[in-house]
Motif scaffolding. Structure first.
Motif, PDB file in Angstrom:
ATOM      1  N   CYS A   1     -35.709  -4.975  10.078  1.00 17.62           N
ATOM      2  CA  CYS A   1     -34.433  -4.608   8.947  1.00 17.62           C
ATOM      3  C   CYS A   1     -33.234  -4.144   9.830  1.00 17.62           C
ATOM      4  N   PRO A   2     -32.175  -4.823   9.377  1.00 20.38           N
ATOM      5  CA  PRO A   2     -31.085  -4.724  10.023  1.00 20.38           C
ATOM      6  C   PRO A   2     -30.342  -3.431  10.060  1.00 20.38           C
ATOM      7  N   GLU A   3     -30.828  -2.509   8.628  1.00 17.47           N
ATOM      8  CA  GLU A   3     -29.989  -1.250   8.818  1.00 17.47           C
ATOM      9  C   GLU A   3     -30.713  -0.124   9.690  1.00 17.47           C
ATOM     10  N   VAL A   4     -32.310  -0.660   9.883  1.00 16.94           N
ATOM     11  CA  VAL A   4     -32.940   0.459  10.715  1.00 16.94           C
ATOM     12  C   VAL A   4     -32.278   0.129  12.272  1.00 16.94           C
ATOM     13  N   LYS A   5     -32.120  -1.106  12.636  1.00 14.86           N
ATOM     14  CA  LYS A   5     -31.621  -1.398  13.806  1.00 14.86           C
ATOM     15  C   LYS A   5     -30.223  -0.775  14.338  1.00 14.86           C
ATOM     16  N   VAL A   6     -29.229  -0.695  13.078  1.00 16.56           N
ATOM     17  CA  VAL A   6     -28.029  -0.168  13.545  1.00 16.56           C
ATOM     18  C   VAL A   6     -28.107   1.181  13.430  1.00 16.56           C
ATOM     19  N   VAL A   7     -28.909   2.070  12.809  1.00 11.62           N
ATOM     20  CA  VAL A   7     -29.279   3.460  12.754  1.00 11.62           C
ATOM     21  C   VAL A   7     -29.565   3.787  14.217  1.00 11.62           C
ATOM     22  N   LYS A   8     -30.679   2.980  14.752  1.00 11.93           N
ATOM     23  CA  LYS A   8     -31.333   3.145  15.948  1.00 11.93           C
ATOM     24  C   LYS A   8     -30.227   3.178  17.027  1.00 11.93           C
ATOM     25  N   ARG A   9     -29.504   2.030  17.089  1.00  9.89           N
ATOM     26  CA  ARG A   9     -28.348   2.011  17.892  1.00  9.89           C
ATOM     27  C   ARG A   9     -27.457   2.799  18.182  1.00  9.89           C
ATOM     28  N   LEU A  10     -27.099   3.714  16.774  1.00  7.36           N
ATOM     29  CA  LEU A  10     -26.131   4.515  16.857  1.00  7.36           C
ATOM     30  C   LEU A  10     -26.512   5.992  17.313  1.00  7.36           C
ATOM     31  N   VAL A  11     -27.706   6.158  17.141  1.00  6.32           N
ATOM     32  CA  VAL A  11     -28.255   7.596  17.728  1.00  6.32           C
ATOM     33  C   VAL A  11     -28.829   7.475  19.199  1.00  6.32           C
ATOM     34  N   ALA A  12     -28.919   6.217  19.593  1.00  5.41           N
ATOM     35  CA  ALA A  12     -29.667   6.093  21.077  1.00  5.41           C
ATOM     36  C   ALA A  12     -28.951   6.863  22.257  1.00  5.41           C
ATOM     37  N   GLY A  13     -29.843   7.703  22.862  1.00  3.02           N
ATOM     38  CA  GLY A  13     -29.038   8.448  23.928  1.00  3.02           C
ATOM     39  C   GLY A  13     -28.471   9.563  23.602  1.00  3.02           C
ATOM     40  N   ARG A  14     -28.233  10.065  22.345  1.00  2.00           N
ATOM     41  CA  ARG A  14     -27.481  10.995  22.223  1.00  2.00           C
ATOM     42  C   ARG A  14     -28.226  12.242  21.589  1.00  2.00           C
ATOM     43  N   ARG A  15     -28.094  13.408  21.606  1.00  2.00           N
ATOM     44  CA  ARG A  15     -28.592  14.598  21.299  1.00  2.00           C
ATOM     45  C   ARG A  15     -27.829  15.396  20.020  1.00  2.00           C
ATOM     46  N   PHE A  16     -28.663  15.733  19.111  1.00  2.00           N
ATOM     47  CA  PHE A  16     -27.947  16.397  18.076  1.00  2.00           C
ATOM     48  C   PHE A  16     -28.744  17.868  17.820  1.00  2.00           C
ATOM     49  N   GLN A  17     -27.642  18.647  17.525  1.00  2.03           N
ATOM     50  CA  GLN A  17     -28.158  20.214  17.376  1.00  2.03           C
ATOM     51  C   GLN A  17     -28.966  20.218  16.176  1.00  2.03           C
ATOM     52  N   PHE A  18     -28.893  19.489  15.057  1.00  2.00           N
ATOM     53  CA  PHE A  18     -29.659  19.526  13.994  1.00  2.00           C
ATOM     54  C   PHE A  18     -29.402  18.227  12.974  1.00  2.00           C
ATOM     55  N   THR A  19     -30.083  17.664  12.444  1.00  3.37           N
ATOM     56  CA  THR A  19     -29.877  16.473  11.292  1.00  3.37           C
ATOM     57  C   THR A  19     -30.069  16.895   9.945  1.00  3.37           C
ATOM     58  N   VAL A  20     -29.256  16.641   9.184  1.00  2.44           N
ATOM     59  CA  VAL A  20     -29.470  16.710   7.622  1.00  2.44           C
ATOM     60  C   VAL A  20     -29.461  15.402   7.040  1.00  2.44           C
ATOM     61  N   ASP A  21     -30.587  15.186   6.503  1.00  2.00           N
ATOM     62  CA  ASP A  21     -30.784  13.610   5.597  1.00  2.00           C
ATOM     63  C   ASP A  21     -30.659  14.367   4.078  1.00  2.00           C
ATOM     64  N   LEU A  22     -30.041  13.638   3.275  1.00  2.00           N
ATOM     65  CA  LEU A  22     -29.699  13.796   2.028  1.00  2.00           C
ATOM     66  C   LEU A  22     -30.521  12.936   1.099  1.00  2.00           C
ATOM     67  N   HIS A  23     -31.524  13.408   0.360  1.00  2.00           N
ATOM     68  CA  HIS A  23     -32.236  12.525  -0.674  1.00  2.00           C
ATOM     69  C   HIS A  23     -32.003  13.103  -1.886  1.00  2.00           C
ATOM     70  N   GLU A  24     -32.820  12.349  -2.914  1.00  2.00           N
ATOM     71  CA  GLU A  24     -33.071  12.842  -4.241  1.00  2.00           C
ATOM     72  C   GLU A  24     -34.517  12.378  -4.436  1.00  2.00           C
TER      73      GLU A  24
END
Length: 250
Positions: free
Chosen positions: A117-140
């Motif tokens: 899935c190209p969308e998944v590949k892009v997300v993984k690439r953007l977060v690779a090697g990074r640390r986040f204090q927290f993440t907020v995933d918005l859904h319905e």
């Protein structure tokens, strides 16, 4: 009655209108013919980074609207943090008001191992090697009777109760004892302590698992009920994010 098809160019225009001195809106890929954007703000290498994601399911419009409204407003200026915002992970699905992408895949089940899935590949690439204090995933949630929150964290402090209480001023809270097939921790709250070994046993990973095992210790999943007005639901997401910042950043 079918829902009218949305126009993704409206999202592109809103991202392009963001003030460049405050936000860097980057076209990081093209997915199924759609420009795919990440929005970032870097204050300092010495402050924490917050990750906000939205629109992984195309039939959840208030998630995207909530992210866009946060970017367009000024409330984020109250916290000295860096930001990475992925405002519409699934543009193909969003434009058609459908859950899945062009491959008919639920992207939120494709994050374990390699994925085509190209969308998944892009997300993984953007977060690779990074640390986040927290993440907020918005859904319905199309079936929910009211707002609820997922919280996944390895150890206290927890903020789920504070977020649910704050959002309760905006939307009714889901009071079911079982929410989305999971036993509720309390009204409108599903909390799980992070156990890496148990998470790894799951065959199909949601995006939150990938984040939790690779780039953060704290996941917040904000879920609004779709049978309330769009702007009210989008505002609820903003309240959840604001409350998390107050509790975790100060």
């Amino acid at each position: 009655m079918s829902t009218p098809r949305r126009d993704y160019s409206e999202i592109v225009e809103r991202l392009g209108a963001l003030p460049s001195r405050r936000w860097q809106s980057r076209r990081v890929s093209t997915v199924w013919g759609y420009p795919w954007y990440a929005v970032e703000r870097v204050v300092s290498g010495r402050v924490p980074t917050v990750l906000v994601t939205a629109g992984i399911h195309g039939e959840e419009p208030a998630s995207v609207e909530g992210a866009l409204r946060w970017l367009e407003g000024r409330e984020w200026e109250g916290w000295r943090v860096n930001w990475l915002v992925l405002p519409c992970i699934n543009p193909y699905g969003w434009e058609r008001n459908q859950r899945c992408n062009a491959q008919r895949r639920d992207l939120n089940r494709q994050f374990r191992g390699s994925s085509d899935c190209p969308e998944v590949k892009v997300v993984k690439r953007l977060v690779a090697g990074r640390r986040f204090q927290f993440t907020v995933d918005l859904h319905e949630d199309v079936d929910a009777s009211g707002y609820y929150l997922y919280e996944l964290r390895r150890k206290p402090p927890y903020v789920g109760e504070r977020i649910v209480s704050a959002v309760g001023e905006v939307l009714p809270i889901n009071g079911d004892k079982v929410i989305d097939g999971r036993r509720a921790t309390g009204p409108g709250l599903i909390r799980r302590e992070g156990d890496s070994s148990s998470l790894r046993q799951r065959r199909r990973w949601p995006m939150a698992y990938h984040f939790f095992l690779n780039c953060t210790d704290h996941i917040l999943g904000s879920e609004t009920p779709v049978h309330y007005p769009l702007q009210q639901r989008a505002h609820a997401h903003a309240v959840a994010l604001r409350t998390a910042l107050r509790a975790l950043v100060g």
